[in-house]
Design a protein around this motif. Structure first.
Motif, PDB file in Angstrom:
ATOM      1  N   LYS A 174      -1.744  16.901 -13.385  1.00  0.00           N
ATOM      2  CA  LYS A 174      -2.846  17.640 -12.769  1.00  0.00           C
ATOM      3  C   LYS A 174      -3.978  16.760 -12.225  1.00  0.00           C
ATOM      4  O   LYS A 174      -4.807  17.233 -11.476  1.00  0.00           O
ATOM      5  CB  LYS A 174      -3.430  18.628 -13.768  1.00  0.00           C
ATOM      6  N   ARG A 175      -4.009  15.469 -12.609  1.00  0.00           N
ATOM      7  CA  ARG A 175      -5.120  14.631 -12.173  1.00  0.00           C
ATOM      8  C   ARG A 175      -4.700  13.167 -12.136  1.00  0.00           C
ATOM      9  O   ARG A 175      -3.956  12.708 -12.992  1.00  0.00           O
ATOM     10  CB  ARG A 175      -6.289  14.791 -13.140  1.00  0.00           C
ATOM     11  N   LEU A 176      -5.209  12.457 -11.127  1.00  0.00           N
ATOM     12  CA  LEU A 176      -5.012  11.009 -11.058  1.00  0.00           C
ATOM     13  C   LEU A 176      -6.275  10.385 -10.493  1.00  0.00           C
ATOM     14  O   LEU A 176      -6.692  10.698  -9.380  1.00  0.00           O
ATOM     15  CB  LEU A 176      -3.805  10.641 -10.192  1.00  0.00           C
ATOM     16  N   VAL A 177      -6.859   9.502 -11.277  1.00  0.00           N
ATOM     17  CA  VAL A 177      -8.089   8.817 -10.879  1.00  0.00           C
ATOM     18  C   VAL A 177      -7.752   7.524 -10.154  1.00  0.00           C
ATOM     19  O   VAL A 177      -6.916   6.746 -10.609  1.00  0.00           O
ATOM     20  CB  VAL A 177      -8.966   8.500 -12.114  1.00  0.00           C
ATOM     21  N   VAL A 178      -8.399   7.336  -9.006  1.00  0.00           N
ATOM     22  CA  VAL A 178      -8.357   6.056  -8.304  1.00  0.00           C
ATOM     23  C   VAL A 178      -9.701   5.400  -8.630  1.00  0.00           C
ATOM     24  O   VAL A 178     -10.744   5.868  -8.158  1.00  0.00           O
ATOM     25  CB  VAL A 178      -8.181   6.224  -6.778  1.00  0.00           C
ATOM     26  N   PRO A 179      -9.680   4.357  -9.467  1.00  0.00           N
ATOM     27  CA  PRO A 179     -10.938   3.758  -9.930  1.00  0.00           C
ATOM     28  C   PRO A 179     -11.875   3.384  -8.782  1.00  0.00           C
ATOM     29  O   PRO A 179     -11.459   2.836  -7.770  1.00  0.00           O
ATOM     30  CB  PRO A 179     -10.475   2.499 -10.677  1.00  0.00           C
ATOM     31  N   GLN A 180     -13.144   3.717  -8.964  1.00  0.00           N
ATOM     32  CA  GLN A 180     -14.217   3.435  -8.010  1.00  0.00           C
ATOM     33  C   GLN A 180     -14.110   4.205  -6.692  1.00  0.00           C
ATOM     34  O   GLN A 180     -14.849   3.930  -5.763  1.00  0.00           O
ATOM     35  CB  GLN A 180     -14.315   1.921  -7.727  1.00  0.00           C
ATOM     36  N   LEU A 181     -13.187   5.166  -6.612  1.00  0.00           N
ATOM     37  CA  LEU A 181     -13.055   5.969  -5.401  1.00  0.00           C
ATOM     38  C   LEU A 181     -13.207   7.450  -5.714  1.00  0.00           C
ATOM     39  O   LEU A 181     -14.045   8.128  -5.138  1.00  0.00           O
ATOM     40  CB  LEU A 181     -11.705   5.702  -4.719  1.00  0.00           C
ATOM     41  N   GLY A 182     -12.395   7.943  -6.628  1.00  0.00           N
ATOM     42  CA  GLY A 182     -12.422   9.357  -6.971  1.00  0.00           C
ATOM     43  C   GLY A 182     -11.111   9.781  -7.589  1.00  0.00           C
ATOM     44  O   GLY A 182     -10.261   8.962  -7.910  1.00  0.00           O
ATOM     45  N   GLU A 213      -3.935  -4.322  -5.669  1.00  0.00           N
ATOM     46  CA  GLU A 213      -3.441  -3.211  -4.849  1.00  0.00           C
ATOM     47  C   GLU A 213      -4.433  -2.044  -4.858  1.00  0.00           C
ATOM     48  O   GLU A 213      -4.733  -1.454  -3.821  1.00  0.00           O
ATOM     49  CB  GLU A 213      -2.072  -2.749  -5.366  1.00  0.00           C
ATOM     50  N   ILE A 214      -4.948  -1.726  -6.025  1.00  0.00           N
ATOM     51  CA  ILE A 214      -5.934  -0.638  -6.136  1.00  0.00           C
ATOM     52  C   ILE A 214      -7.212  -1.012  -5.397  1.00  0.00           C
ATOM     53  O   ILE A 214      -7.750  -0.212  -4.628  1.00  0.00           O
ATOM     54  CB  ILE A 214      -6.222  -0.306  -7.615  1.00  0.00           C
ATOM     55  N   ASP A 215      -7.707  -2.226  -5.610  1.00  0.00           N
ATOM     56  CA  ASP A 215      -8.934  -2.673  -4.945  1.00  0.00           C
ATOM     57  C   ASP A 215      -8.783  -2.658  -3.422  1.00  0.00           C
ATOM     58  O   ASP A 215      -9.690  -2.244  -2.703  1.00  0.00           O
ATOM     59  CB  ASP A 215      -9.331  -4.079  -5.405  1.00  0.00           C
ATOM     60  N   ARG A 216      -7.637  -3.106  -2.931  1.00  0.00           N
ATOM     61  CA  ARG A 216      -7.387  -3.130  -1.487  1.00  0.00           C
ATOM     62  C   ARG A 216      -7.354  -1.702  -0.920  1.00  0.00           C
ATOM     63  O   ARG A 216      -7.913  -1.421   0.128  1.00  0.00           O
ATOM     64  CB  ARG A 216      -6.073  -3.857  -1.186  1.00  0.00           C
ATOM     65  N   PHE A 217      -6.726  -0.791  -1.654  1.00  0.00           N
ATOM     66  CA  PHE A 217      -6.658   0.606  -1.243  1.00  0.00           C
ATOM     67  C   PHE A 217      -8.065   1.202  -1.149  1.00  0.00           C
ATOM     68  O   PHE A 217      -8.426   1.827  -0.145  1.00  0.00           O
ATOM     69  CB  PHE A 217      -5.800   1.401  -2.230  1.00  0.00           C
ATOM     70  N   VAL A 218      -8.868   0.990  -2.185  1.00  0.00           N
ATOM     71  CA  VAL A 218     -10.238   1.515  -2.212  1.00  0.00           C
ATOM     72  C   VAL A 218     -11.040   0.933  -1.051  1.00  0.00           C
ATOM     73  O   VAL A 218     -11.749   1.667  -0.338  1.00  0.00           O
ATOM     74  CB  VAL A 218     -10.925   1.220  -3.570  1.00  0.00           C
ATOM     75  N   TYR A 219     -10.920  -0.372  -0.831  1.00  0.00           N
ATOM     76  CA  TYR A 219     -11.647  -1.012   0.260  1.00  0.00           C
ATOM     77  C   TYR A 219     -11.241  -0.415   1.609  1.00  0.00           C
ATOM     78  O   TYR A 219     -12.094  -0.101   2.437  1.00  0.00           O
ATOM     79  CB  TYR A 219     -11.400  -2.529   0.266  1.00  0.00           C
ATOM     80  N   GLU A 220      -9.950  -0.277   1.852  1.00  0.00           N
ATOM     81  CA  GLU A 220      -9.481   0.224   3.145  1.00  0.00           C
ATOM     82  C   GLU A 220      -9.899   1.666   3.386  1.00  0.00           C
ATOM     83  O   GLU A 220     -10.266   2.037   4.501  1.00  0.00           O
ATOM     84  CB  GLU A 220      -7.967   0.045   3.265  1.00  0.00           C
ATOM     85  N   VAL A 221      -9.859   2.494   2.360  1.00  0.00           N
ATOM     86  CA  VAL A 221     -10.314   3.888   2.506  1.00  0.00           C
ATOM     87  C   VAL A 221     -11.797   3.902   2.830  1.00  0.00           C
ATOM     88  O   VAL A 221     -12.229   4.543   3.795  1.00  0.00           O
ATOM     89  CB  VAL A 221     -10.028   4.711   1.227  1.00  0.00           C
ATOM     90  N   MET A 224       0.825  -1.199   0.000  1.00  0.00           N
ATOM     91  CA  MET A 224       0.000   0.000   0.000  1.00  0.00           C
ATOM     92  C   MET A 224       0.865   1.256   0.000  1.00  0.00           C
ATOM     93  O   MET A 224       0.508   2.244  -0.599  1.00  0.00           O
ATOM     94  CB  MET A 224      -0.926  -0.031   1.216  1.00  0.00           C
ATOM     95  N   THR A 225       1.995   1.185   0.686  1.00  0.00           N
ATOM     96  CA  THR A 225       2.900   2.336   0.746  1.00  0.00           C
ATOM     97  C   THR A 225       3.368   2.730  -0.643  1.00  0.00           C
ATOM     98  O   THR A 225       3.486   3.908  -0.947  1.00  0.00           O
ATOM     99  CB  THR A 225       4.115   2.008   1.636  1.00  0.00           C
ATOM    100  N   VAL A 226       3.614   1.734  -1.492  1.00  0.00           N
ATOM    101  CA  VAL A 226       4.053   1.998  -2.862  1.00  0.00           C
ATOM    102  C   VAL A 226       2.987   2.797  -3.605  1.00  0.00           C
ATOM    103  O   VAL A 226       3.300   3.763  -4.303  1.00  0.00           O
ATOM    104  CB  VAL A 226       4.358   0.678  -3.611  1.00  0.00           C
ATOM    105  N   LEU A 227       1.741   2.421  -3.425  1.00  0.00           N
ATOM    106  CA  LEU A 227       0.642   3.105  -4.098  1.00  0.00           C
ATOM    107  C   LEU A 227       0.542   4.562  -3.644  1.00  0.00           C
ATOM    108  O   LEU A 227       0.403   5.468  -4.470  1.00  0.00           O
ATOM    109  CB  LEU A 227      -0.683   2.376  -3.830  1.00  0.00           C
ATOM    110  N   ILE A 228       0.665   4.797  -2.367  1.00  0.00           N
ATOM    111  CA  ILE A 228       0.571   6.161  -1.840  1.00  0.00           C
ATOM    112  C   ILE A 228       1.734   7.011  -2.348  1.00  0.00           C
ATOM    113  O   ILE A 228       1.534   8.155  -2.784  1.00  0.00           O
ATOM    114  CB  ILE A 228       0.513   6.140  -0.298  1.00  0.00           C
ATOM    115  N   GLN A 229       2.931   6.464  -2.329  1.00  0.00           N
ATOM    116  CA  GLN A 229       4.093   7.197  -2.848  1.00  0.00           C
ATOM    117  C   GLN A 229       3.937   7.480  -4.331  1.00  0.00           C
ATOM    118  O   GLN A 229       4.286   8.561  -4.807  1.00  0.00           O
ATOM    119  CB  GLN A 229       5.378   6.401  -2.607  1.00  0.00           C
ATOM    120  N   LEU A 230       3.394   6.531  -5.051  1.00  0.00           N
ATOM    121  CA  LEU A 230       3.177   6.688  -6.482  1.00  0.00           C
ATOM    122  C   LEU A 230       2.184   7.819  -6.769  1.00  0.00           C
ATOM    123  O   LEU A 230       2.407   8.633  -7.664  1.00  0.00           O
ATOM    124  CB  LEU A 230       2.671   5.368  -7.061  1.00  0.00           C
TER     125      LEU A 230
END
Length: 139
Positions: free
Chosen positions: A16-24, A65-73, A1-7
């Motif tokens: 200017k923009r980065l979409v996290v699918p199914q989150l925002g 990794e993306i799905d886990r991030f969305v779930y945890e948020v 998860m740390t890799v995703l946040i740093q990324l």
């Protein structure tokens, strides 16, 4: 998860923009410089997935990794808790189950800067620290 946040943080330094699918989406605003979050832009544009794959993750691992991030948020927000994104910021519960983002950029040092300028930087950022020192010396 740390890799995703740093990324996410690194990507937004130059985009200017980065979409996290199914989150925002994280959106960079220019004046004053900051990052905001919008739940309205959730459609997967493939950018975040592609960045994770470029970092060496398999297609399946990147999606996981993306799905886990969305779930945890979402889980943290549903529990009324904050979800911290390291030194980048944090998601906080909003009204009616919405997700808010508070941007907290960390102080980034210029590598060439001499170490002895740190006290000067602290005084500029926190003028109350200087007043506290003066009171201690005067007493």
């Amino acid at each position: 998860m740390t890799v995703l946040i740093q990324l996410i943080e690194q990507y937004l330094e130059t985009h200017k923009r980065l979409v996290v699918p199914q989150l925002g989406a994280f959106l960079v605003k220019e004046e004053p410089r900051g990052v905001v979050f919008s739940e309205l832009l959730r459609r997967d544009d493939g950018v975040l997935h592609g960045l994770l794959v470029e970092k060496g993750m398999s297609d399946v691992a990147a999606r996981g990794e993306i799905d886990r991030f969305v779930y945890e948020v979402r889980h943290a927000i549903e529990q009324g808790e904050r979800f911290y994104l390291s030194d980048f910021g944090e998601f906080v519960p909003g009204k009616n189950g919405t997700i808010l983002f508070e941007y907290h950029p960390r102080l980034k040092m210029v590598p060439e800067a001499p170490i002895d300028i740190i006290p000067d930087l602290i005084e500029k950022v926190r003028p109350e620290a200087r007043h506290a020192e003066q009171k201690t010396v005067d007493v």
